[in-house]
Design a protein around this motif. Structure first.
Motif, mmCIF file in Angstrom:
data_model
loop_
_atom_site.group_PDB
_atom_site.id
_atom_site.type_symbol
_atom_site.label_atom_id
_atom_site.label_comp_id
_atom_site.label_asym_id
_atom_site.label_seq_id
_atom_site.Cartn_x
_atom_site.Cartn_y
_atom_site.Cartn_z
ATOM 1 N N ARG A 134 -28.857 -29.171 64.538
ATOM 2 C CA ARG A 134 -27.755 -29.501 65.448
ATOM 3 C C ARG A 134 -26.885 -28.297 65.764
ATOM 4 O O ARG A 134 -26.268 -28.236 66.833
ATOM 5 N N ASN A 143 -38.007 -29.149 68.222
ATOM 6 C CA ASN A 143 -37.388 -29.998 69.229
ATOM 7 C C ASN A 143 -36.883 -31.279 68.566
ATOM 8 O O ASN A 143 -36.945 -31.432 67.345
ATOM 9 N N GLU A 144 -36.418 -32.211 69.375
ATOM 10 C CA GLU A 144 -35.847 -33.441 68.805
ATOM 11 C C GLU A 144 -36.889 -34.249 68.042
ATOM 12 O O GLU A 144 -36.600 -34.788 66.969
ATOM 13 N N HIS A 147 -37.624 -32.503 64.745
ATOM 14 C CA HIS A 147 -36.495 -32.711 63.824
ATOM 15 C C HIS A 147 -36.534 -34.100 63.224
ATOM 16 O O HIS A 147 -36.373 -34.269 62.011
ATOM 17 N N ARG A 148 -36.776 -35.100 64.049
ATOM 18 C CA ARG A 148 -36.798 -36.485 63.567
ATOM 19 C C ARG A 148 -37.954 -36.710 62.596
ATOM 20 O O ARG A 148 -37.796 -37.401 61.579
#
Length: 202
Positions: A134, A143-144, A147-148
């Motif tokens: 973040r 990327n998102e 990360h998830r």
């Protein structure tokens, strides 16, 4: 301070924690030959607790290494989160020794202390990863979705260990058997967060 110094310092702390675990692996001095078999059998819980903690520290070290391969910069907040992770790692030999010495008693506290420490390790590791992403401290490959995927994988262990804390007051010395749930939970998390195949994205 270069990022490498923090990583090298962390590696040294992980190594010290592994060494401290092994210091408790010893038999009483002066055992008569006829008592050796019984003493070795009595040391099995201690050996199992050592093996579990060794495996956890090794896995966390590899995850820490993988994270900082993609974390390209840091700030004081991330450095303090890293110190919090090392705090739990260095503390782990203590609840490991308590679990090996008193885990067979009806008291829930050996399992509670151990589960709380392991949960602190993994929650801090997950928090470090999310904070770095973040704050833009990771490289462009994160990327998102990536990360998830990593974040959810880090939550599998604390999900099981936190669940075992209230369960320990019912299960008592049988609480460590509940920790085997981490295997199916990790497999399920891996399936849910797996990268889609090229055919599936077309």
């Amino acid at each position: 301070m270069p990022l490498e110094r923090m990583v090298f310092f962390s590696d040294a702390v992980f190594a010290i924690a592994l060494t401290l675990l092994a210091l408790d692996l010893k038999l009483p001095l002066g055992i008569p030959p006829e008592r050796l078999t019984a003493e070795l059998a009595g040391a099995v819980p201690e050996l199992l607790a050592f093996a579990l903690s060794f495996l956890i520290i090794a896995r966390v070290w590899m995850s820490h290494h993988n994270d900082f391969f993609r974390i390209r910069d840091f700030n004081p907040q991330l450095a303090w989160l890293n110190m919090l992770l090392l705090f739990f790692i260095v503390m782990l030999p203590a609840p490991t020794a308590i679990l090996s010495d008193y885990g067979g008693n009806p008291s829930p506290w050996p399992s509670v202390l151990y589960a709380a420490t392991i949960s602190g390790v993994y929650l801090t590791l997950a928090g470090m990863w999310t904070y770095a992403w973040r704050r833009g401290l990771t490289d462009d490959t994160v990327n998102e979705a990536e990360h998830r995927r990593v974040f959810l994988a880090r939550l599998t262990a604390p999900a099981v260990f936190l669940l075992s804390i209230p369960a320990a007051f019912v299960l008592g010395s049988n609480t460590p058997f509940l920790w085997f749930l981490i295997i199916p939970v990790a497999l399920l998390a891996r399936r849910l967060t797996a990268h889609p195949s090229p055919a599936a994205t077309q």
